[in-house]
Design a protein around this motif. Structure first.
Motif: not given
Lengths: 411, 238
Positions: B88-101
């Motif tokens: 609900k409260r936090i959004g993450f952006v990582f160095q490697f996009h970490f999208l589900l392929p």
């Protein structure tokens, strides 16, 4: 569609080759186990059917479990008297028609009288020892499959000639006799009758077809040298499997030895227990091997998805949600594999059932198989349970991973 | 009327790894992040920047100390409650996009919304499309990650981080794997986010240019805050 289903479905679809291998693994296990069970149980059932059909379900004979005691034995317990002539008992069941009437009043099934005797049949200088069974054609249909087994004539032909006889086709062949020929029949009491062959029968069991013949009761009584003789009452029970219990009751009520088909074939039936243990061990082993395959594939899929699990958990997916995704994937593979396995098992069974064989003992010309829903249910349940376990265990382990460990490892 | 609670607060945060020789990753960090603040966490490799970010984002458990999100303490929350708070409260952006392929850009952005399960499917789709359009990805909604460039993937990851309209965006080296042009795009996107929506953004970075464009810079050395200063731009000097 719910999130969990949608992710599971996407995983399955996007890794089509792995999914297919998983499905085929389950399907092969299910299919082969169904085929094995169908074959094993089919051959057993076919064998039992032949046994059941070849004999009356219950045979009440004029014997007793214990020999009838001699008069002297009944009077003196501790004294042995030498030189006494043994009393000869008149063979046959006493008041057979009264006993039959009594049985018919409670027994679920049918009863018919018969006279069992031994005779030597002679035709064209060939002699053959054979059983001569005196039957009542009108009642016989209700206790045996004889009317359906009669070839070149019918059971009622016994009424069409004096001293008519129906021979097993194997016996007729060995004698060289045909329908219409007259054979000489010498009974146990030395009486000789010239009997007209009015039909042949073919039971499919070689030992019976080569050694048995049927006449009217009256003819058999003449051959046995005893008018009014009925030495066997044949019973067909409505519930074949209850024959043993019915036989016990008959024996208790009449005092005559009453043998169910199970008792008559006790040795064979007990061998089926061993056979069944082997069968279910083999079927279980097939399913177990297939389960390991399923477990391996699902574990691999789950392992390969560790990074995705970390991503989902970092986004805020709960452990249970992640676990459910992989369990649903495993169940999906299990369910599709199960359905394909059922079809595969059915086709395999059909293919096995179409294989032609030639048995010297039986009439069967195809491998006997049965199509039992129980086999499909059992194989399906085992496949689903193993898929579930294969999905749950690695999914549980993966879902427990801390997202930070996965993200650190992946970056 | 009392002032609103800080979006994020760390009190005496410590993270130690066990073993024969215990390693301290984060050592007694006190930090407050206000609404609409764009904070850069810098420091040499192995200084504990990312470890601090994971603690702040409830991805990892502190050995001691407390993380407060929007004024609420989190140390006593169980795993599921912390997951719900992240959602609900936090959004993450990582160095490697970490999208589900296997999923399209749109599906990836919808993922947190679907996990939260508040909006109906149509509304989720609409919001995801809008977020992707705002980030210049309107033409790429149906593409899978392997059909996108590095910068596009990272912008999809930002859109996903914004999906549930969180208070706080945590980004771990978001430009670490990108070329200069893509880095600029991502940075501009984060800057715009702070300026236009008032969200708070904490970025871990090695990139001095990125750090310079933030409102505030916290420098970490050996797991401790060595320097905490406001940038000139934030002070109205830039």
């Amino acid at each position: 569609m719910s999130l969990v289903f949608s992710i599971a479905l996407t995983h399955l679809r996007s890794r089509l080759r792995q999914t297919l291998v998983g499905v085929l693994g389950v399907a092969t296990g299910v299919g082969f186990s169904i085929m094995m069970a169908s074959l094993m149980e089919g051959s057993q059932e076919d064998f039992v059917r032949q046994l059941v059909d070849s004999l009356p379900h219950i045979s009440i004979s004029d014997d007793r479990r214990e020999p009838t005691r001699q008069p002297a034995d009944m009077v003196y317990d501790a004294v042995q008297i030498h030189g006494l002539a043994s009393r000869a008992f008149r063979p046959g069941i006493k008041n057979p028609y009264a006993i039959m009437a009594s049985l018919e009043s409670w027994l679920p099934g049918a009863v018919a009288p018969s006279v069992q005797g031994k005779a030597v049949l002679r035709f064209a200088s060939r002699d053959r020892a054979a059983s001569v069974v005196g039957v009542d054609p009108r009642r016989e249909a209700s206790v045996s499959k004889l009317p359906g087994q009669v070839r070149q004539g019918s059971l009622d032909n016994l009424y069409k000639a004096s001293n008519a006889i129906i021979l097993g086709d194997g016996l007729a062949k060995k004698l060289g006799a045909r329908v219409g020929n007259t054979v000489s029949v010498t009974g146990g009491a030395g009486r000789v009758l010239l009997c007209t062959v009015v039909a042949l029968f073919h039971s499919g069991v070689a030992s019976i077809d080569e050694s048995q013949s049927y006449t009217l009761i009256k003819t058999a009584q003449i051959l046995a040298g005893q008018t009014g003789l009925i030495n066997e009452i044949r019973v067909k029970a409505q519930d074949v499997m209850a024959a043993r219990e019915v036989a016990s009751r008959i024996e208790a009520e009449t005092g005559y030895k009453s043998v169910s088909w199970q008792e008559a074939h006790e040795d064979l039936l007990s061998s089926f227990v061993i056979r069944n243990i082997i069968m279910y061990t083999v079927v279980g082993a097939i399913l177990l091997v297939a389960s390991f395959g399923t477990f391996n594939i699902i574990s691999t899929i789950t392992h390969e998805k560790t990074r995705d699990i970390g991503i989902m958990k970092s986004l805020g997916f709960r452990e249970a949600t992640v676990r459910r995704i992989f369990v649903i994937e495993a169940l999906g593979i299990g369910l599709i594999g199960c359905a394909v396995g059922w079809a595969f098992g059915y086709l395999l069974t059909m293919a096995m059932g179409s294989i032609e064989i030639k048995s010297p003992f039986m009439d069967t010309n195809h491998l006997p198989v049965i199509y039992a829903p129980g086999h499909y249910l059992l194989a399906g349940l085992v496949a689903l349970a193993s898929s579930l376990a294969a999905g749950y265990m690695p999914a549980r382990k993966a879902a427990r991973l801390q997202p930070v460990d996965i993200i650190r490892g992946a970056s | 009327m009392s002032a609103p609670a800080p979006v994020l607060e760390a009190r005496g945060l410590r993270r130690q790894l066990g073993g024969e020789i215990p390693t301290t990753l984060v050592d007694g960090v006190d930090l407050v992040v206000q609404r609409g603040e764009f904070l850069a966490v810098t420091g040499p490799s192995g200084s504990g920047k990312s470890s601090l970010l994971y603690l702040l984002g409830l991805l990892d458990l502190p050995s001691a100390g407390e993380v407060l999100i929007d004024g609420a303490a989190t140390s006593r929350l169980d795993e599921d409650a912390r997951a719900a708070l992240r959602l609900k409260r936090i959004g993450f952006v990582f160095q490697f996009h970490f999208l589900l392929p296997e999923f399209t850009a749109l599906d990836n952005v919808m993922l947190p919304m679907r996990a939260l399960g508040v909006l109906p499917e149509k509304a989720m789709r609409g919001r995801a499309t809008e977020l992707l359009s705002q980030l210049g990805l309107a033409a790429h909604v149906g593409k899978r990650p392997d059909q996108l460039s590095g910068g596009q993937r990272q912008r999809v990851a930002i859109a996903r981080a914004l999906a549930n309209d969180p208070l706080l965006i945590l980004a771990d080296e978001p430009t670490g794997n990108l070329d200069t042009a893509s880095s600029d795009q991502v940075l501009a996107t984060l800057r715009k986010l702070v300026d236009e929506t008032g969200k708070s953004v904490v970025v871990v970075t090695h990139d001095p240019a990125l750090a310079a464009r933030c409102d505030r810079r916290v420098h970490i050395v050996d797991g401790r805050i060595a320097e905490d200063r406001r940038n000139a731009r934030a002070n109205g000097e830039g």
